[in-house]
Design a protein around this motif. Structure first.
Motif, PDB file in Angstrom:
ATOM      1  N   ALA A  67     -52.665  33.905   8.889  1.00  0.00           N
ATOM      2  CA  ALA A  67     -53.373  35.130   8.772  1.00  0.00           C
ATOM      3  C   ALA A  67     -54.872  34.731   8.069  1.00  0.00           C
ATOM      4  N   GLU A  68     -55.870  35.319   8.859  1.00  0.00           N
ATOM      5  CA  GLU A  68     -57.287  35.015   8.464  1.00  0.00           C
ATOM      6  C   GLU A  68     -58.194  35.972   8.274  1.00  0.00           C
ATOM      7  N   GLN A  69     -59.256  35.661   7.513  1.00  0.00           N
ATOM      8  CA  GLN A  69     -60.432  36.874   7.363  1.00  0.00           C
ATOM      9  C   GLN A  69     -61.512  36.288   7.028  1.00  0.00           C
ATOM     10  N   GLY A  70     -62.587  36.636   7.454  1.00  0.00           N
ATOM     11  CA  GLY A  70     -63.937  36.208   6.954  1.00  0.00           C
ATOM     12  C   GLY A  70     -64.718  35.269   7.721  1.00  0.00           C
ATOM     13  N   GLU A  71     -65.830  34.766   7.379  1.00  0.00           N
ATOM     14  CA  GLU A  71     -66.677  33.818   8.172  1.00  0.00           C
ATOM     15  C   GLU A  71     -67.369  33.003   7.024  1.00  0.00           C
ATOM     16  N   GLY A  72     -67.469  31.606   7.296  1.00  0.00           N
ATOM     17  CA  GLY A  72     -68.320  30.838   6.385  1.00  0.00           C
ATOM     18  C   GLY A  72     -67.279  29.554   6.084  1.00  0.00           C
ATOM     19  N   PRO A  73     -67.570  28.706   5.107  1.00  0.00           N
ATOM     20  CA  PRO A  73     -66.747  27.590   4.877  1.00  0.00           C
ATOM     21  C   PRO A  73     -65.407  27.799   4.716  1.00  0.00           C
ATOM     22  N   LEU A  74     -64.497  26.797   5.191  1.00  0.00           N
ATOM     23  CA  LEU A  74     -62.988  27.248   5.310  1.00  0.00           C
ATOM     24  C   LEU A  74     -62.564  26.978   4.009  1.00  0.00           C
ATOM     25  N   VAL A  75     -61.540  28.029   3.630  1.00  0.00           N
ATOM     26  CA  VAL A  75     -60.519  28.130   2.521  1.00  0.00           C
ATOM     27  C   VAL A  75     -59.190  28.034   2.930  1.00  0.00           C
ATOM     28  N   VAL A  76     -58.232  27.145   2.890  1.00  0.00           N
ATOM     29  CA  VAL A  76     -57.001  27.504   3.450  1.00  0.00           C
ATOM     30  C   VAL A  76     -56.138  27.524   2.125  1.00  0.00           C
ATOM     31  N   LEU A  77     -55.221  28.867   1.979  1.00  0.00           N
ATOM     32  CA  LEU A  77     -54.290  29.036   1.040  1.00  0.00           C
ATOM     33  C   LEU A  77     -53.052  28.859   1.493  1.00  0.00           C
ATOM     34  N   LEU A  78     -52.308  27.989   0.481  1.00  0.00           N
ATOM     35  CA  LEU A  78     -50.760  27.421   0.810  1.00  0.00           C
ATOM     36  C   LEU A  78     -50.002  27.898  -0.020  1.00  0.00           C
ATOM     37  N   HIS A  79     -49.050  28.760   0.510  1.00  0.00           N
ATOM     38  CA  HIS A  79     -48.026  29.454  -0.404  1.00  0.00           C
ATOM     39  C   HIS A  79     -46.755  28.604  -0.822  1.00  0.00           C
ATOM     40  N   GLY A  80     -45.960  29.041  -1.852  1.00  0.00           N
ATOM     41  CA  GLY A  80     -44.847  28.205  -2.370  1.00  0.00           C
ATOM     42  C   GLY A  80     -43.628  28.942  -1.798  1.00  0.00           C
ATOM     43  N   TRP A  81     -42.502  28.634  -2.621  1.00  0.00           N
ATOM     44  CA  TRP A  81     -40.935  28.968  -2.380  1.00  0.00           C
ATOM     45  C   TRP A  81     -40.708  30.352  -3.120  1.00  0.00           C
ATOM     46  N   PRO A  82     -40.307  31.383  -2.542  1.00  0.00           N
ATOM     47  CA  PRO A  82     -39.780  31.335  -1.267  1.00  0.00           C
ATOM     48  C   PRO A  82     -40.664  32.568  -0.585  1.00  0.00           C
ATOM     49  N   GLU A  83     -42.126  32.260  -0.480  1.00  0.00           N
ATOM     50  CA  GLU A  83     -43.106  33.276   0.006  1.00  0.00           C
ATOM     51  C   GLU A  83     -43.424  33.074   1.376  1.00  0.00           C
ATOM     52  N   SER A  84     -44.864  33.330   1.448  1.00  0.00           N
ATOM     53  CA  SER A  84     -45.476  33.383   3.055  1.00  0.00           C
ATOM     54  C   SER A  84     -46.725  33.813   2.866  1.00  0.00           C
ATOM     55  N   TRP A  85     -47.637  33.892   3.927  1.00  0.00           N
ATOM     56  CA  TRP A  85     -48.962  34.222   3.621  1.00  0.00           C
ATOM     57  C   TRP A  85     -49.257  35.408   2.915  1.00  0.00           C
ATOM     58  N   TYR A  86     -48.006  36.465   2.766  1.00  0.00           N
ATOM     59  CA  TYR A  86     -48.421  37.609   2.174  1.00  0.00           C
ATOM     60  C   TYR A  86     -48.509  37.586   0.758  1.00  0.00           C
ATOM     61  N   SER A  87     -48.213  36.277   0.098  1.00  0.00           N
ATOM     62  CA  SER A  87     -48.326  36.009  -1.216  1.00  0.00           C
ATOM     63  C   SER A  87     -50.034  36.116  -1.634  1.00  0.00           C
ATOM     64  N   TRP A  88     -50.646  35.773  -0.636  1.00  0.00           N
ATOM     65  CA  TRP A  88     -52.293  35.785  -0.823  1.00  0.00           C
ATOM     66  C   TRP A  88     -52.789  37.040  -0.522  1.00  0.00           C
ATOM     67  N   ARG A  89     -51.992  38.071  -0.293  1.00  0.00           N
ATOM     68  CA  ARG A  89     -52.610  39.313   0.295  1.00  0.00           C
ATOM     69  C   ARG A  89     -53.907  40.015  -0.692  1.00  0.00           C
ATOM     70  N   HIS A  90     -53.931  39.622  -2.051  1.00  0.00           N
ATOM     71  CA  HIS A  90     -54.877  40.063  -2.763  1.00  0.00           C
ATOM     72  C   HIS A  90     -56.210  39.073  -3.037  1.00  0.00           C
ATOM     73  N   GLN A  91     -55.985  37.993  -2.416  1.00  0.00           N
ATOM     74  CA  GLN A  91     -57.046  36.959  -2.155  1.00  0.00           C
ATOM     75  C   GLN A  91     -58.110  36.887  -0.832  1.00  0.00           C
ATOM     76  N   LEU A  92     -57.169  37.556   0.104  1.00  0.00           N
ATOM     77  CA  LEU A  92     -58.142  37.290   1.259  1.00  0.00           C
ATOM     78  C   LEU A  92     -59.312  37.825   1.556  1.00  0.00           C
ATOM     79  N   ALA A  93     -59.415  39.436   1.102  1.00  0.00           N
ATOM     80  CA  ALA A  93     -60.538  39.870   1.179  1.00  0.00           C
ATOM     81  C   ALA A  93     -61.382  39.748   0.339  1.00  0.00           C
ATOM     82  N   PRO A  94     -61.310  39.166  -1.182  1.00  0.00           N
ATOM     83  CA  PRO A  94     -62.140  39.048  -1.985  1.00  0.00           C
ATOM     84  C   PRO A  94     -62.937  37.704  -1.731  1.00  0.00           C
ATOM     85  N   LEU A  95     -62.208  36.681  -1.265  1.00  0.00           N
ATOM     86  CA  LEU A  95     -62.720  35.368  -1.014  1.00  0.00           C
ATOM     87  C   LEU A  95     -63.607  35.598   0.505  1.00  0.00           C
TER      88      LEU A  95
END
Length: 331
Positions: free
Chosen positions: A20-48
């Motif tokens: 899942a990706e959003q935005g332009e600029g310097p790259l920030v990669v969000l790495l989820h944990g157990w037992p999750e997925s990209w969805y665990s970062w749903r509140h961070q994608l848009a603000p960052l």
């Protein structure tokens, strides 16, 4: 805020990963944990993204919409670090800032340790840098906590896998509430130890209701993606645990190395991880392990699911850290 998150698949190290990706600029990669997925970062994608960053959250190998290699030995820390490095290259970038939660934190810390030329900065949520391999091996935790320690329980192929796959939504509901700061049992965090003859879910009963940060829609989003793997819905995720001992053999040459890039650590004071001997002991000398530590943030009343339970506070900490990294680079 409008959701402009896009989704696609990429192939890294011969494994198909959903991102899942959003935005332009310097790259920030969000790495989820157990037992999750990209969805665990749903509140961070848009603000960052709104702050001027290109934000990418993969489903890591074995999880959710990503491919699940069949061989258990395909989930060593070297494979996981290799995926991150290859993903950064696949995205057309030379460097990235890594942010990891739970298992994603050891991956982020270890990648920063091994490849500081690629990792501009690193933030870990919940799990501190237990270097060089990310987690204490079963040969030690078995002695510390007994055979019922959850990481030992996860070692036997097919046991926990079958248990959690029987009712995937119920498994997520019970685990996410069970390890949260909303669970009264976590006011005094304790290691997950499963009594003899019981199962993991026996220790995490169905909650009477969900906390404000978690909805049935969230539960179903996780469940739908994990169900794509059928009876093996959780097997890829458990295979990470089944390589902890192997990781200590493979990464032995790097014992003594630290984190040479700017770092941030965020943890809830009701997080089970704070009750573990190794993690608790590492929090005090964190600045020695990561001499460029920007901050160590403790969130009161927060359990294990840091960025989901306290999205605003986590976003504030991350944006402050990213701004610090950018200012330092500009000097």
């Amino acid at each position: 805020m409008e959701d402009t998150t896009t989704h696609r698949d990429v192939v890294v190290n011969g494994v198909r990963l959903h991102i899942a990706e959003q935005g332009e600029g310097p790259l920030v990669v969000l790495l989820h944990g157990w037992p999750e997925s990209w969805y665990s970062w749903r509140h961070q994608l848009a603000p960052l993204a709104a702050a001027g960053y290109r934000v990418v959250a993969p489903d890591q190998r074995g999880y959710a919409r990503s491919e699940q290699p069949a061989d258990v030995t395909s989930y060593t820390m070297l494979h996981l670090v290799g995926d991150v490095i290859a993903l950064i290259k696949e995205l057309g970038e030379e460097q990235a800032i890594l942010v990891g939660h739970d298992w994603g934190a050891p991956v982020a810390w270890t990648t920063a340790m091994l490849r500081p030329d690629v990792v501009r900065a690193v933030a870990g949520l919940s799990v501190p840098p237990i270097l060089p391999t990310g987690l204490v091996p079963p040969s030690i935790t078995r002695t510390q906590y007994g055979e019922g320690f959850y990481q030992i329980y996860f070692q036997e192929p097919g046991v926990a896998d079958t248990e959690l796959a029987k009712d995937i939504p119920a498994s997520f509901r019970r685990i996410l509430f069970g390890a949260s700061g909303n669970n009264p049992l976590n006011r005094q965090p304790r290691p997950w130890v499963i009594p003899d003859g019981r199962t993991l879910l026996d220790t995490m009963p169905e909650p009477l209701g969900l906390p404000d940060w978690l909805t049935e829609t969230d539960i179903q989003a996780y469940a739908d993606d994990f169900a794509l793997h059928g009876e093996g819905a959780f097997t890829g995720a458990f295979n990470w645990y089944r390589n902890i001992e192997r990781n200590h053999e493979l990464l032995a040459p790097f014992r003594g190395r630290g984190i040479d890039v700017p770092a941030l650590y965020v943890v809830g004071d009701r997080d089970m991880v704070t009750s573990l001997g190794g993690a608790k002991g590492l929090r005090t000398p964190l600045a020695t392990i990561a001499p460029r530590l920007h901050a160590q943030v403790v969130l009161k009343g927060c359990g294990h699911w840091t960025q989901q339970e306290r999205p605003d506070e986590v976003n504030t900490a991350l944006l402050d850290f990213l701004s610090h990294v950018d200012r330092a680079a500009a000097q």
